[in-house]
Write a protein that holds these residues in place. Sequence first.
Motif, mmCIF file in Angstrom:
data_model
loop_
_atom_site.group_PDB
_atom_site.id
_atom_site.type_symbol
_atom_site.label_atom_id
_atom_site.label_comp_id
_atom_site.label_asym_id
_atom_site.label_seq_id
_atom_site.Cartn_x
_atom_site.Cartn_y
_atom_site.Cartn_z
ATOM 1 N N ASP A 98 -137.299 -5.326 43.341
ATOM 2 C CA ASP A 98 -136.591 -6.198 42.309
ATOM 3 C C ASP A 98 -135.105 -5.541 42.304
ATOM 4 O O ASP A 98 -135.044 -4.190 41.803
ATOM 5 N N PRO A 99 -134.237 -6.318 42.313
ATOM 6 C CA PRO A 99 -132.875 -5.722 42.106
ATOM 7 C C PRO A 99 -132.753 -5.046 40.819
ATOM 8 O O PRO A 99 -131.834 -4.247 40.571
ATOM 9 N N LEU A 100 -133.202 -5.879 39.744
ATOM 10 C CA LEU A 100 -133.377 -5.107 38.293
ATOM 11 C C LEU A 100 -133.662 -3.790 38.264
ATOM 12 O O LEU A 100 -133.247 -3.059 37.297
ATOM 13 N N GLY A 101 -134.390 -3.362 39.138
ATOM 14 C CA GLY A 101 -135.111 -1.694 39.237
ATOM 15 C C GLY A 101 -133.839 -0.751 39.603
ATOM 16 O O GLY A 101 -133.889 0.319 39.827
ATOM 17 N N HIS A 102 -132.725 -1.586 39.993
ATOM 18 C CA HIS A 102 -131.360 -0.572 40.613
ATOM 19 C C HIS A 102 -130.287 -0.656 39.706
ATOM 20 O O HIS A 102 -129.187 -0.450 40.433
ATOM 21 N N TRP A 103 -130.338 -0.692 38.324
ATOM 22 C CA TRP A 103 -129.203 -0.731 37.711
ATOM 23 C C TRP A 103 -128.333 0.556 37.618
ATOM 24 O O TRP A 103 -127.195 0.517 37.549
ATOM 25 N N ASN A 104 -129.110 1.825 37.576
ATOM 26 C CA ASN A 104 -128.283 2.946 37.423
ATOM 27 C C ASN A 104 -128.240 3.799 38.896
ATOM 28 O O ASN A 104 -127.702 4.711 38.646
ATOM 29 N N ALA A 105 -128.685 3.322 39.699
ATOM 30 C CA ALA A 105 -128.754 3.946 40.926
ATOM 31 C C ALA A 105 -128.892 3.101 42.114
ATOM 32 O O ALA A 105 -129.545 1.906 42.163
ATOM 33 N N HIS A 106 -128.158 3.382 43.493
ATOM 34 C CA HIS A 106 -128.350 2.583 44.436
ATOM 35 C C HIS A 106 -129.802 2.902 45.257
ATOM 36 O O HIS A 106 -130.514 3.754 45.018
ATOM 37 N N PRO A 107 -130.269 1.657 45.936
ATOM 38 C CA PRO A 107 -131.604 1.865 46.427
ATOM 39 C C PRO A 107 -131.547 3.326 47.389
ATOM 40 O O PRO A 107 -130.503 3.379 48.188
ATOM 41 N N THR A 108 -132.611 4.045 47.732
ATOM 42 C CA THR A 108 -132.796 4.997 48.539
ATOM 43 C C THR A 108 -133.380 4.647 49.830
ATOM 44 O O THR A 108 -133.448 5.511 50.781
ATOM 45 N N HIS A 109 -133.786 3.395 49.931
ATOM 46 C CA HIS A 109 -134.763 2.990 51.069
ATOM 47 C C HIS A 109 -134.622 1.423 51.325
ATOM 48 O O HIS A 109 -134.264 0.868 50.501
ATOM 49 N N ALA A 110 -134.753 1.214 52.475
ATOM 50 C CA ALA A 110 -134.615 -0.274 52.945
ATOM 51 C C ALA A 110 -135.796 -0.648 54.124
ATOM 52 O O ALA A 110 -136.176 0.603 54.750
ATOM 53 N N VAL A 111 -136.380 -1.685 54.224
ATOM 54 C CA VAL A 111 -137.357 -1.956 55.056
ATOM 55 C C VAL A 111 -136.757 -2.587 56.315
ATOM 56 O O VAL A 111 -137.283 -2.283 57.462
ATOM 57 N N LEU A 112 -135.465 -2.882 56.315
ATOM 58 C CA LEU A 112 -134.793 -3.401 57.469
ATOM 59 C C LEU A 112 -133.258 -3.138 57.088
ATOM 60 O O LEU A 112 -132.887 -3.431 56.010
ATOM 61 N N VAL A 113 -132.578 -2.605 58.165
ATOM 62 C CA VAL A 113 -130.963 -2.674 58.054
ATOM 63 C C VAL A 113 -130.486 -3.209 59.138
ATOM 64 O O VAL A 113 -131.054 -2.965 60.295
ATOM 65 N N GLU A 127 -124.571 7.006 66.204
ATOM 66 C CA GLU A 127 -124.425 7.674 64.931
ATOM 67 C C GLU A 127 -125.294 6.977 63.872
ATOM 68 O O GLU A 127 -126.214 7.649 63.286
ATOM 69 N N LYS A 128 -125.105 5.704 63.805
ATOM 70 C CA LYS A 128 -125.801 4.989 62.794
ATOM 71 C C LYS A 128 -127.187 4.723 62.925
ATOM 72 O O LYS A 128 -128.207 4.974 61.947
ATOM 73 N N SER A 129 -127.597 4.755 64.235
ATOM 74 C CA SER A 129 -128.985 4.718 64.567
ATOM 75 C C SER A 129 -129.876 5.967 64.165
ATOM 76 O O SER A 129 -130.732 5.815 63.485
ATOM 77 N N SER A 130 -129.134 6.898 64.549
ATOM 78 C CA SER A 130 -129.589 8.326 64.094
ATOM 79 C C SER A 130 -129.826 8.577 62.578
ATOM 80 O O SER A 130 -130.900 9.091 62.159
ATOM 81 N N LEU A 131 -128.588 8.058 61.999
ATOM 82 C CA LEU A 131 -128.756 8.138 60.843
ATOM 83 C C LEU A 131 -129.945 7.524 59.762
ATOM 84 O O LEU A 131 -130.664 8.038 58.875
ATOM 85 N N TYR A 132 -129.988 6.183 60.295
ATOM 86 C CA TYR A 132 -131.176 5.517 59.876
ATOM 87 C C TYR A 132 -132.522 5.711 60.123
ATOM 88 O O TYR A 132 -133.275 5.971 59.078
ATOM 89 N N ALA A 133 -132.528 6.424 61.246
ATOM 90 C CA ALA A 133 -133.869 7.036 61.624
ATOM 91 C C ALA A 133 -134.416 8.374 60.911
ATOM 92 O O ALA A 133 -135.265 8.501 60.187
ATOM 93 N N ARG A 134 -133.099 9.200 60.402
ATOM 94 C CA ARG A 134 -133.706 10.432 59.647
ATOM 95 C C ARG A 134 -133.665 9.974 58.411
ATOM 96 O O ARG A 134 -134.676 10.679 57.874
ATOM 97 N N ALA A 135 -133.087 9.017 57.839
ATOM 98 C CA ALA A 135 -133.610 8.312 56.481
ATOM 99 C C ALA A 135 -134.816 7.769 56.412
ATOM 100 O O ALA A 135 -135.257 7.411 55.242
ATOM 101 N N GLY A 136 -135.596 7.568 57.494
ATOM 102 C CA GLY A 136 -136.874 6.887 57.535
ATOM 103 C C GLY A 136 -136.796 5.316 57.186
ATOM 104 O O GLY A 136 -137.708 4.621 57.036
ATOM 105 N N ILE A 137 -135.664 4.600 57.706
ATOM 106 C CA ILE A 137 -135.835 3.434 57.709
ATOM 107 C C ILE A 137 -136.604 2.846 58.818
ATOM 108 O O ILE A 137 -136.295 2.880 60.045
#
Length: 148
Positions: A98-113, A127-137
């Motif tokens: 829920d977006p209400l759970g992110h008032w004080n910080a940006h999300p750290t994960h996404a199911v799809l980018v 670059e972006k592909s590697s970045l998202y892979a390292r972040a566990g997206i």
Amino acid sequence: MSVAVEIRQGAPRLHLWTRDEYYKMAGVGLFDGKHVELIEGKVLEMSPMGSFHANAVTVMSRVLERAFQQGYFLRIQMPLDFGGITEPEPDVAVIAGDPLGHWNAHPTHAVLVVEVAETSMEYDRTEKSSLYARAGIPEYWINNLPEE
């Protein structure tokens, strides 16, 4: 008697910016009128967004909003927090919860980018592909506009 003093200077080092430094620079207007992202400590200026790109982001977000309903929300060109030196702003990110759970910080994960690529295909593919892979997206899409 004179003594020669040798002054040695180290090799130049790249300064990697922290998220706090990045936000301070933004706060004083350093990035006004520019679209920038903090990627692995580097402040990258992204290409301006034309109407073709903007409309593709709008259409993509509408499609994904219908596909991911209850239990998910979309962030359109907003930061994801991947740690102290990386905050990409993907064109579309599908976030569980829920977006209400992110008032004080940006999300750290996404199911799809999703990145919409009009002129940035090579960068998004590497670059972006590697970045998202390292972040566990788990899922990363590129909407390749020139090749439809």
